[in-house]
Design an enzyme around this catalytic site. Structure first.
Site, PDB file in Angstrom:
ATOM      1  N   THR A  43       0.784  -1.335   0.198  1.00  0.00           N
ATOM      2  CA  THR A  43      -0.284  -0.252  -0.143  1.00  0.00           C
ATOM      3  C   THR A  43       0.539   1.190   0.290  1.00  0.00           C
ATOM      4  O   THR A  43       1.585   1.276   0.296  1.00  0.00           O
ATOM      5  CB  THR A  43      -0.349   0.299   1.528  1.00  0.00           C
ATOM      6  OG1 THR A  43      -2.025  -1.537   0.858  1.00  0.00           O
ATOM      7  CG2 THR A  43      -1.210   1.266   1.139  1.00  0.00           C
ATOM      8  N   GLY A  52      -9.957  -2.074   4.121  1.00  0.00           N
ATOM      9  CA  GLY A  52      -9.206  -2.101   4.730  1.00  0.00           C
ATOM     10  C   GLY A  52      -9.246  -0.539   5.525  1.00  0.00           C
ATOM     11  O   GLY A  52     -10.531   0.275   5.644  1.00  0.00           O
ATOM     12  N   THR A 109      -0.138   1.999   6.867  1.00  0.00           N
ATOM     13  CA  THR A 109      -0.091   0.774   6.268  1.00  0.00           C
ATOM     14  C   THR A 109       0.512  -0.284   6.944  1.00  0.00           C
ATOM     15  O   THR A 109       0.670  -0.125   8.426  1.00  0.00           O
ATOM     16  CB  THR A 109       0.568   0.725   4.874  1.00  0.00           C
ATOM     17  OG1 THR A 109       1.303  -0.168   4.863  1.00  0.00           O
ATOM     18  CG2 THR A 109       2.729   1.094   5.616  1.00  0.00           C
ATOM     19  N   GLY A 110      -0.594  -1.758   6.666  1.00  0.00           N
ATOM     20  CA  GLY A 110      -0.591  -2.524   7.335  1.00  0.00           C
ATOM     21  C   GLY A 110      -1.747  -3.111   8.097  1.00  0.00           C
ATOM     22  O   GLY A 110      -2.668  -3.232   7.323  1.00  0.00           O
ATOM     23  N   GLY A 163      -4.975  -4.116   7.948  1.00  0.00           N
ATOM     24  CA  GLY A 163      -6.070  -2.424   7.670  1.00  0.00           C
ATOM     25  C   GLY A 163      -7.189  -3.022   8.947  1.00  0.00           C
ATOM     26  O   GLY A 163      -6.921  -2.381   9.862  1.00  0.00           O
TER      27      GLY A 163
HETATM   28  N1  ASP Z   1      -3.885  -1.159   4.839  1.00  0.00           N
HETATM   29  C1  ASP Z   1      -3.895  -2.193   4.040  1.00  0.00           C
HETATM   30  C2  ASP Z   1      -5.351  -3.030   3.933  1.00  0.00           C
HETATM   31  O1  ASP Z   1      -5.899  -3.510   5.220  1.00  0.00           O
HETATM   32  C3  ASP Z   1      -2.978  -3.330   3.238  1.00  0.00           C
HETATM   33  C4  ASP Z   1      -1.490  -2.314   3.265  1.00  0.00           C
HETATM   34  O2  ASP Z   1      -1.558  -1.756   4.318  1.00  0.00           O
HETATM   35  O3  ASP Z   1      -1.045  -3.127   2.565  1.00  0.00           O
HETATM   36  O4  ASP Z   1      -6.413  -2.718   2.818  1.00  0.00           O
END
Ligand code: ASP
Length: 315
Positions: free
Chosen positions: A182, A212, A233-234, A236
């Site tokens: 992301t 997310g 990011t992470g 979600g």
């Molecule tokens: N936070 C994003 C989600 O959960 C995923 C990511 O950060 O790569 O959709």
């Protein structure tokens, strides 16, 4: 000389040096630098923080290395459904879209929602109809196809698993050197205004229209001149449950924390307490910038009018 700053991320997760090849590392560094440079030039010319974060995200959405725009992951049904949000800290204006398909730059659509609709958040087919009305560029399915994303999805499509793009504990072997993410940006412009933007394809093999944190104002994206601009990011689900980006703002506003203190509390204490893996980037109206994560790595970079210019990947 005015004070301005741009910070970008390209996702956090199990990003380890031993899994990376020198050429892939270089490719990531170059595109992160390109995103920083594009925004920096805009800010230097007096552009707004909103323009700067949007410009950075378009560079990253157009690059297949990241799980956003062109490089978005596959859903359970084998298509790409993308989410994005943008927020202007000067007036708390915000625009977001979720579950959109075939939109080349979801961040552009989110910006259109912010500037040219009476709404904040549009979803699915309605958001796509709005894209057509606003003349936002669409691309055919083939544009979003990449073999490595397809292989990533193929490996889990017959299961109920879904995976964070750059972290996959069950499939760690298979996923080696396939960690992408992301994207997000935060900026302070020369007028003293801040903005945040985030864009994603979500999680591989997601189903039932799963959304997310990225497009949710206050969870994955938030900006307020009084406090900070944050892009996350992470995993979600945990960032939604933690209202992560707004929590950073609240810790600054109500508890008097600095940007970095507040981000550390949210990322290392609150998210960790619920196994929320990931990270965030932030900037405040004085130009302080921070990049905090609890995972092995986060693609990230910062460039400021005070001469800081740095891109990095690992802890
Ligand atoms: N936070 C994003 C989600 O959960 C995923 C990511 O950060 O790569 O959709």
């Amino acid at each position: 000389m005015s004070n301005f700053t741009i910070v970008v991320h390209g996702g956090a997760g199990t990003i380890l040096k031993e899994d990376m090849t020198p050429s892939l590392e270089l490719a990531y560094s170059e595109v992160l630098q390109e995103a920083l440079d594009k925004s920096y030039i805009l800010l230097e010319k007096g552009g707004t923080a909103v323009d700067a974060v949007k410009a950075a995200l378009i560079v990253l959405e157009d690059n297949v290395l990241f799980n956003a725009g062109r490089g978005s992951v596959f859903t359970k049904k084998g298509v790409q459904e993308m989410d994005a949000a943008i927020m202007d800290g000067s007036n708390l204006a915000a625009g977001a879209v979720c579950g959109v398909r075939n939109v080349r730059n979801p961040i552009e659509l989110a910006t259109e929602v912010m500037l040219h609709s009476n709404h904040v958040f549009l979803s699915g087919k309605g958001a796509n109809d709005f894209a057509i009305k606003q003349g936002v560029k669409l691309e055919p399915d083939e544009y979003f196809f990449s073999q490595f994303r397809y292989d990533q999805w193929k490996a889990i499509r017959d299961s109920d698993n879904y995976s964070l793009d750059h972290t996959n504990h069950q499939l760690e072997e298979l996923m080696r050197d396939k960690k992408f993410g992301t994207i997000g940006a935060v900026a302070l412009d020369g007028m003293g205004n801040i903005a945040a933007a985030t864009s994603t394809g979500g999680m591989t093999n997601k189903k039932y229209g799963r959304i997310g944190d990225s497009p949710l104002i206050g969870a994955g994206t938030y900006a307020n001149n009084k406090t900070c601009a944050i892009s996350c990011t992470g995993h979600g689900e945990m960032f939604i449950r933690s209202v992560a980006s707004y929590d950073v703002s609240c810790l600054m506003e109500y508890k008097g924390c600095s940007l970095e203190e507040a981000m550390n509390i949210v990322v290392h204490d609150k998210l960790m307490a619920i196994q929320g893996e990931g990270g965030m980037i932030g900037v405040d109206a004085k130009g302080n910038a921070a990049m905090v994560f609890n995972s092995a790595g986060m693609y990230r970079g910062v460039k400021t009018s005070k001469g800081v210019n740095m891109v990095s990947i690992y802890k």
